[in-house]
Design an enzyme around this catalytic site. Structure first.
Site, PDB file in Angstrom:
ATOM      1  N   HIS A  78       0.987  -1.182  -0.027  1.00 25.45           N
ATOM      2  CA  HIS A  78      -0.030   0.041  -0.031  1.00 25.45           C
ATOM      3  C   HIS A  78       1.001   1.252   0.114  1.00 25.45           C
ATOM      4  O   HIS A  78       2.014   1.012   0.320  1.00 25.45           O
ATOM      5  CB  HIS A  78      -0.998  -0.053   1.266  1.00 25.45           C
ATOM      6  CG  HIS A  78      -2.189  -0.813   1.074  1.00 25.45           C
ATOM      7  ND1 HIS A  78      -2.209  -2.402   1.400  1.00 25.45           N
ATOM      8  CD2 HIS A  78      -3.323  -0.527   0.921  1.00 25.45           C
ATOM      9  CE1 HIS A  78      -3.299  -2.625   1.107  1.00 25.45           C
ATOM     10  NE2 HIS A  78      -4.060  -1.565   0.492  1.00 25.45           N
ATOM     11  N   LYS A 126      -0.535   4.847   4.559  1.00 22.72           N
ATOM     12  CA  LYS A 126      -1.448   3.791   5.207  1.00 22.72           C
ATOM     13  C   LYS A 126      -0.797   3.471   6.776  1.00 22.72           C
ATOM     14  O   LYS A 126       0.487   3.108   6.735  1.00 22.72           O
ATOM     15  CB  LYS A 126      -1.613   2.875   4.527  1.00 22.72           C
ATOM     16  CG  LYS A 126      -2.453   1.788   5.179  1.00 22.72           C
ATOM     17  CD  LYS A 126      -2.748   0.478   4.214  1.00 22.72           C
ATOM     18  CE  LYS A 126      -3.856  -0.447   4.732  1.00 22.72           C
ATOM     19  NZ  LYS A 126      -5.046   0.341   5.334  1.00 22.72           N
TER      20      LYS A 126
END
Length: 238
Positions: free
Chosen positions: A136, A140
């Site tokens: 990701h 995040k």
């Protein structure tokens, strides 16, 4: 349908546009600088609030929305361990409604169904070891991703030789889950079954957040007509 947005970052703005395109009305937008608007008549008029914020804020946002009689759709992750029991009780005993999913992408819902089916097959073939890797964007905060945890739990439920999932483990009784954070990657989830003879891999690679945003609006449409603790498997019967 009248929708309130809780969280107005990239996801919130994308959800807003898709909701408007589908003929819905955005009656309230709440972000970090206008928390007092939880008490506004505009927020209370919403059929559903769509919530995408930080792990530490999510549960408090649910409570504020429920206090105004507003159902919630949420994609926030990282709160379940601390507040899962309270949320389940609120939805099962106190008449509250939360549609929660670690990932609202229709593609991920299909991928998850494939994951469960493949795990049932691979339970018969102990020569294959299985692991998960998720990638990701660098913004995040939690790891592994909520989607990776959901996928891992599905595998553990269906493969007898795995007791649980863990990060950074070499113990074969655990399903290893690795995370990578780089650039602006929307989300990549890969499941590998490896043996001496060959490797079987399935991957979901999100091109953008549009799939997540559309899924969240579809979930809001579903939630308006349902109640309790809801998730993707209620909306999509695979």
């Amino acid at each position: 349908m009248k929708i309130a947005l809780i969280g107005y970052g990239k996801m919130g703005k994308m959800i807003e546009q898709i909701a408007l395109d589908r003929g819905h009305e955005i009656v309230s937008i709440i972000d970090i600088d206008n928390q007092q608007d939880f008490d506004s008549p505009e927020f209370a008029s919403a059929d559903v609030a769509i919530e995408f914020t930080a792990p530490q804020a999510a549960y408090g946002n649910y409570l504020k929305a429920w206090a105004k009689g507003v159902k919630v759709v949420s994609g926030s992750t990282g709160w379940m361990k601390e507040h899962g029991d309270e949320v389940r009780k609120a939805c099962s005993e106190d008449g509250k409604t939360l549609f929660w999913a670690s990932n609202f992408s229709i593609g991920v819902a299909i991928f998850s169904a494939v994951n469960r089916y493949l795990a049932k097959i691979m339970n018969q073939f102990p020569q294959y070891d299985v692991e998960i890797e998720e990638t990701h964007h660098v913004h995040k905060l939690d790891h592994p991703s909520g989607t990776a945890i959901t996928l891992a739990e599905e595998i553990v439920d269906n493969i007898d030789r795995k007791e649980a999932w863990k990060e950074d483990t070499t113990d074969k009784k655990y399903l290893r889950v690795d995370h990578i954070r780089r650039g602006e990657v929307p989300g990549i989830h890969t499941i590998r079954y490896d043996s001496d003879a060959d490797l079987i891999t399935i991957t979901h690679d999100a091109h953008s957040r549009k799939g997540f945003a559309l899924g969240a609006v579809l979930a809001a449409e579903y939630t308006k007509e349902h109640q309790g603790l809801l998730t993707i498997s209620d909306m999509f019967k695979f």
